[in-house]
Design a protein around this motif. Sequence first.
Motif, mmCIF file in Angstrom:
data_model
loop_
_atom_site.group_PDB
_atom_site.id
_atom_site.type_symbol
_atom_site.label_atom_id
_atom_site.label_comp_id
_atom_site.label_asym_id
_atom_site.label_seq_id
_atom_site.Cartn_x
_atom_site.Cartn_y
_atom_site.Cartn_z
ATOM 1 N N ILE A 120 -4.392 -17.041 -2.053
ATOM 2 C CA ILE A 120 -3.358 -16.308 -2.781
ATOM 3 C C ILE A 120 -2.710 -17.302 -3.751
ATOM 4 C CG2 ILE A 120 -1.226 -14.979 -2.583
ATOM 5 C CD1 ILE A 120 -3.636 -13.624 -1.259
ATOM 6 N N VAL A 121 -2.812 -16.991 -5.013
ATOM 7 C CA VAL A 121 -2.287 -17.879 -6.044
ATOM 8 C C VAL A 121 -0.770 -17.752 -6.100
ATOM 9 C CG1 VAL A 121 -2.349 -18.458 -8.500
ATOM 10 C CG2 VAL A 121 -4.422 -17.655 -7.340
ATOM 11 N N GLU A 122 -0.129 -18.893 -6.033
ATOM 12 C CA GLU A 122 1.334 -18.916 -6.091
ATOM 13 C C GLU A 122 1.801 -18.440 -7.461
ATOM 14 O OE1 GLU A 122 4.971 -22.122 -5.503
ATOM 15 O OE2 GLU A 122 2.921 -22.729 -5.118
ATOM 16 N N GLY A 123 2.838 -17.635 -7.455
ATOM 17 C CA GLY A 123 3.431 -17.163 -8.702
ATOM 18 C C GLY A 123 2.969 -15.776 -9.123
ATOM 19 N N LEU A 124 1.893 -15.250 -8.500
ATOM 20 C CA LEU A 124 1.450 -13.898 -8.850
ATOM 21 C C LEU A 124 2.346 -12.870 -8.163
ATOM 22 C CD1 LEU A 124 -2.461 -14.082 -8.535
ATOM 23 C CD2 LEU A 124 -1.078 -14.210 -10.612
ATOM 24 N N THR A 125 2.502 -11.748 -8.798
ATOM 25 C CA THR A 125 3.251 -10.660 -8.175
ATOM 26 C C THR A 125 2.365 -9.994 -7.129
ATOM 27 O OG1 THR A 125 2.499 -8.998 -9.740
ATOM 28 C CG2 THR A 125 4.504 -10.241 -10.345
ATOM 29 N N LEU A 126 2.974 -9.158 -6.317
ATOM 30 C CA LEU A 126 2.213 -8.417 -5.306
ATOM 31 C C LEU A 126 1.166 -7.537 -5.973
ATOM 32 C CD1 LEU A 126 1.786 -7.655 -2.362
ATOM 33 C CD2 LEU A 126 3.591 -5.960 -2.608
ATOM 34 N N SER A 127 1.523 -6.926 -7.090
ATOM 35 C CA SER A 127 0.606 -6.057 -7.824
ATOM 36 C C SER A 127 -0.575 -6.857 -8.383
ATOM 37 C CB SER A 127 1.357 -5.353 -8.952
ATOM 38 O OG SER A 127 0.491 -4.529 -9.682
ATOM 39 N N GLN A 128 -0.317 -8.022 -8.925
ATOM 40 C CA GLN A 128 -1.391 -8.868 -9.458
ATOM 41 C C GLN A 128 -2.319 -9.353 -8.332
ATOM 42 O OE1 GLN A 128 1.282 -11.657 -11.314
ATOM 43 N NE2 GLN A 128 0.749 -10.936 -13.400
ATOM 44 N N THR A 129 -1.727 -9.713 -7.215
ATOM 45 C CA THR A 129 -2.515 -10.155 -6.070
ATOM 46 C C THR A 129 -3.408 -9.025 -5.576
ATOM 47 O OG1 THR A 129 -0.791 -11.722 -5.431
ATOM 48 C CG2 THR A 129 -2.394 -11.125 -3.744
ATOM 49 N N ALA A 130 -2.852 -7.812 -5.484
ATOM 50 C CA ALA A 130 -3.633 -6.653 -5.056
ATOM 51 C C ALA A 130 -4.775 -6.379 -6.025
ATOM 52 C CB ALA A 130 -2.728 -5.432 -4.924
ATOM 53 N N ASP A 131 -4.513 -6.518 -7.318
ATOM 54 C CA ASP A 131 -5.568 -6.319 -8.327
ATOM 55 C C ASP A 131 -6.715 -7.304 -8.123
ATOM 56 O OD1 ASP A 131 -4.237 -4.230 -9.583
ATOM 57 O OD2 ASP A 131 -3.286 -5.531 -11.089
ATOM 58 N N ARG A 132 -6.379 -8.565 -7.898
ATOM 59 C CA ARG A 132 -7.413 -9.596 -7.719
ATOM 60 C C ARG A 132 -8.191 -9.390 -6.421
ATOM 61 N NH1 ARG A 132 -5.478 -15.387 -10.114
ATOM 62 N NH2 ARG A 132 -5.031 -14.622 -12.204
ATOM 63 N N LEU A 133 -7.505 -9.022 -5.336
ATOM 64 C CA LEU A 133 -8.195 -8.767 -4.068
ATOM 65 C C LEU A 133 -9.144 -7.584 -4.182
ATOM 66 C CD1 LEU A 133 -5.321 -9.377 -1.501
ATOM 67 C CD2 LEU A 133 -7.357 -10.794 -1.850
ATOM 68 N N ALA A 134 -8.689 -6.518 -4.848
ATOM 69 C CA ALA A 134 -9.535 -5.337 -5.034
ATOM 70 C C ALA A 134 -10.734 -5.668 -5.916
ATOM 71 C CB ALA A 134 -8.718 -4.199 -5.633
ATOM 72 N N ALA A 135 -10.518 -6.462 -6.970
ATOM 73 C CA ALA A 135 -11.614 -6.843 -7.866
ATOM 74 C C ALA A 135 -12.660 -7.693 -7.134
ATOM 75 C CB ALA A 135 -11.065 -7.597 -9.070
ATOM 76 N N ALA A 136 -12.219 -8.454 -6.149
ATOM 77 C CA ALA A 136 -13.145 -9.294 -5.379
ATOM 78 C C ALA A 136 -13.824 -8.523 -4.252
ATOM 79 C CB ALA A 136 -12.399 -10.503 -4.814
ATOM 80 N N GLY A 137 -13.471 -7.237 -4.095
ATOM 81 C CA GLY A 137 -14.121 -6.412 -3.079
ATOM 82 C C GLY A 137 -13.484 -6.465 -1.704
ATOM 83 N N PHE A 138 -12.222 -6.869 -1.622
ATOM 84 C CA PHE A 138 -11.550 -6.982 -0.334
ATOM 85 C C PHE A 138 -10.723 -5.760 0.037
ATOM 86 C CE2 PHE A 138 -12.206 -11.546 -1.226
ATOM 87 C CZ PHE A 138 -12.924 -11.846 -0.093
ATOM 88 N N GLY A 139 -10.927 -4.671 -0.628
ATOM 89 C CA GLY A 139 -10.226 -3.450 -0.258
ATOM 90 C C GLY A 139 -9.887 -2.600 -1.450
ATOM 91 N N ASP A 140 -9.275 -1.483 -1.141
ATOM 92 C CA ASP A 140 -8.846 -0.529 -2.158
ATOM 93 C C ASP A 140 -7.484 -0.948 -2.683
ATOM 94 O OD1 ASP A 140 -8.465 1.754 -3.691
ATOM 95 O OD2 ASP A 140 -7.773 2.946 -1.969
ATOM 96 N N ARG A 141 -7.339 -1.039 -3.979
ATOM 97 C CA ARG A 141 -6.109 -1.531 -4.603
ATOM 98 C C ARG A 141 -4.886 -0.745 -4.144
ATOM 99 N NH1 ARG A 141 -1.631 -1.863 -6.706
ATOM 100 N NH2 ARG A 141 -1.121 -3.056 -8.532
ATOM 101 N N ASP A 142 -5.021 0.554 -4.015
ATOM 102 C CA ASP A 142 -3.878 1.386 -3.618
ATOM 103 C C ASP A 142 -3.461 1.149 -2.166
ATOM 104 O OD1 ASP A 142 -3.793 2.520 -6.151
ATOM 105 O OD2 ASP A 142 -5.179 4.130 -5.581
ATOM 106 N N ARG A 143 -4.391 0.746 -1.325
ATOM 107 C CA ARG A 143 -4.072 0.475 0.082
ATOM 108 C C ARG A 143 -3.549 -0.941 0.304
ATOM 109 N NH1 ARG A 143 -8.184 2.569 4.304
ATOM 110 N NH2 ARG A 143 -6.357 2.093 5.516
ATOM 111 N N LEU A 144 -3.813 -1.828 -0.673
ATOM 112 C CA LEU A 144 -3.342 -3.208 -0.554
ATOM 113 C C LEU A 144 -1.868 -3.236 -0.922
ATOM 114 C CD1 LEU A 144 -6.360 -5.084 -2.169
ATOM 115 C CD2 LEU A 144 -5.735 -5.050 0.246
#
Length: 144
Positions: A120-144
């Motif tokens: 988890i990159v320091e300084g990212l918002t929760l929304s940005q973190t969720a976007d990156r996790l979803a893009a990497a295939g770690f789940g559905d963006r709306d559920r993150l």
Amino acid sequence: MDERRRRRFGAAILALIAALAAAAALAVWVWRQIDRPYHGYEGDEIVIQVEAGSDARSILDSLEDAGALANATVARLYLTYWLDDPSLKAGEYSFRGALSTRDVLSRLSRGEVVTHSVTIVEGLTLSQTADRLAAAGFGDRDRL
């Protein structure tokens, strides 16, 4: 005892001995199948996803179809009668090389799933973190 009864009694004893011998032979065969390493898939490794809520029969059948298990019926017998029917855990499993039925079922019952590292990159918002996790295939963006 007359001769006819003696023959029937002897035939019944022989039938009982034959049935016991067949049962013993089947038990030995099953036990050997459980400990025999098996590698029925192409390549060095196979990754299988076990969905939450799947029953043991469908999990074992899919493992047999994928080549991780030699015989789903033997695996089910072992799971039910020797292991006292433990639950099989959902998740992503990696199988590498030849493994016995005992090894495969042990992983599934203990839940030895594949793990993925996430930074988890320091300084990212929760929304940005969720976007990156979803893009990497770690789940559905709306559920993150």
